[in-house]
Motif scaffolding. Structure first.
Motif, short mmCIF file in Angstrom:
data_model
loop_
_atom_site.label_atom_id
_atom_site.label_comp_id
_atom_site.label_asym_id
_atom_site.label_seq_id
_atom_site.Cartn_x
_atom_site.Cartn_y
_atom_site.Cartn_z
N GLN A 150 38.43 33.07 36.68
CA GLN A 150 38.66 34.26 36.03
C GLN A 150 40.22 34.30 35.54
N ARG A 186 43.56 47.88 39.01
CA ARG A 186 42.18 47.74 38.92
C ARG A 186 41.77 46.19 39.67
N TYR A 200 30.49 42.29 45.08
CA TYR A 200 31.54 43.04 45.78
C TYR A 200 31.77 44.45 45.30
N GLU A 251 42.58 43.51 36.25
CA GLU A 251 42.15 42.18 36.00
C GLU A 251 40.74 42.72 35.53
N TRP A 252 39.99 41.78 34.70
CA TRP A 252 38.59 41.93 34.24
C TRP A 252 37.84 40.81 34.54
N VAL A 253 37.88 40.02 33.58
CA VAL A 253 37.29 38.77 33.75
C VAL A 253 37.91 37.55 33.36
N GLU A 304 39.29 35.46 42.02
CA GLU A 304 37.99 35.36 41.57
C GLU A 304 37.85 33.99 41.02
CA CA Z 1 37.51 40.29 37.83
#
Ligand code: CA
Length: 376
Positions: A170, A191, A113, A228-230, A254
């Protein structure tokens, strides 16, 4: 007696001399034969560069290419040597696709993505909001026709994609305000990459596609309001709890993000068949290992975030999730648009998801329900 002895000695001498002469002739022949000489002295060694979108040595996904390089090196007995460059070391994080396409590096590791500006349909091969879990994603890619479509999509760029990791479900992300309704997302700069970002944008926010290494500082300095990250394992490593108070779930955006290895097609074609196979097998090993790592370690990291760092864990309200779901379905269909290739991917994904969802209802979902119901 002496004569007999001499004769025996002489006979032995002739045999040994004959053997030595034969050996010598054989050795000479090998040296003088150009094809034999090449065979015995030249083992072709391939030295590749691998560029990643991840910060160097980040636990989990950042270590995946390092592990890949190590495994390939050992399996090939040093014939294929891969040197890993973290984000920004050779090329910026979001230029990995172009770098491998033009051959600056033979290989890359990231998530599809990130290339949405160049290849919008690539997003289907990373994560689709309210889409497939890790297990289902692997099913589509490896046994549902997904991999073939992914290869077809990247073919014009001289790239071969290989599924190479999955994060599992996630988290929805880090916020400094509570989310009680969709209105709380209005004007928020977050983000959030990929299709999740498109949905967030449609819900009234501003989505930023930013590599992992820039998140902490951006949130700390107010360049973004949320991120958001993981999941806990990676988010704890970044220290995101130091710059945001609320940690929301579930990761609707995700649900099982596939990570990709990118290989320059010319470089891949130049490898002997055994090295090609070694590379594919190593990528598939990474694919399995990474999901196992996240599955085993997210839980411990979450406990540390909540118990040691007093992070406020929150579930997104049902009506917010419902609204995000409605927007997601529309956005995902629109991304496919009129482009025939994107439509082909979307239809394959949609049909597979329908089929796999019905079985998941009486397998994973039914089992998980039973497990939690019997626990309480
Ligand atoms: Ca993510």
């Amino acid at each position: 007696m002496r004569r007999r002895f001499d004769r025996r000695f002489f006979t032995r001498f002739i045999i040994v001399a004959g053997i030595l002469a034969g050996f010598s002739a054989c050795t000479e022949k090998r040296i003088s034969d150009p094809s034999a000489s090449k065979e015995s002295t030249s083992i072709e060694v391939f030295k590749w560069r691998l560029v990643t979108t991840w910060p160097k040595n980040l636990p989990g996904m950042g270590m995946a290419p390092e592990n890949l390089a190590r495994i390939v090196g050992k399996m090939s007995n040093g014939r294929l040597q891969i040197k890993v460059y973290g984000a920004g070391e050779l090329v910026p994080a979001l230029e990995v696709f172009e770098a491998v396409s033009r051959g600056t590096a033979e290989m890359g590791h990231g998530a599809a993505y990130y290339w949405k500006g160049k290849v919008p349909a690539a997003q289907f091969f990373a994560a689709v909001p309210f889409g497939l879990t890790a297990q289902e994603m692997n099913g589509w890619l490896l046994y549902g026709g997904g991999m073939e479509l992914w290869q077809e999509l990247y073919e014009p760029f001289g790239l071969i994609p290989i599924v190479s990791g999955n994060t599992g479900v996630q988290m929805a992300g880090w916020f400094n305000r509570e989310i009680n309704s969709l209105a709380d997302l209005q004007g928020m700069k977050m983000r959030i990459p990929g299709l999740g970002g498109e949905v967030f944008q449609r819900a009234g926010g501003t989505a930023v596609n930013m590599p992992g290494g820039e998140i902490f500082t951006s949130l700390q300095t107010g360049v973004i309001d949320a991120t958001e990250w993981v999941g806990p394992y990676n988010d704890l490593a970044f220290g995101l709890h130091q710059v945001a108070k609320y940690y929301y779930y579930p990761g609707w955006q995700e649900p099982g993000t596939a990570l990709e290895a990118l290989v320059n097609k010319k470089a891949f074609d130049s490898l002997p068949e055994d090295l090609q196979e070694i590379l594919l097998v190593a990528c598939h090993k990474i694919n399995n290992d990474l999901l196992a790592e996240y599955t085993a370690l997210n839980n411990e990291a979450l406990r540390e975030l909540v118990e040691r760092h007093n992070v406020q864990l929150r579930r997104l309200p049902d009506d917010v999730l419902q609204e995000l779901r409605t927007i997601s379905d529309a956005v995902v269909a629109e991304i496919a648009g009129d482009d025939p290739m994107a439509q082909k991917i979307y239809q394959s994904f949609r049909v597979y998801k329908e089929k796999v969802s019905s079985y998941a209802e009486i397998s994973e979902r039914a089992y998980l329900n039973a497990r939690y119901q019997t626990e309480h």
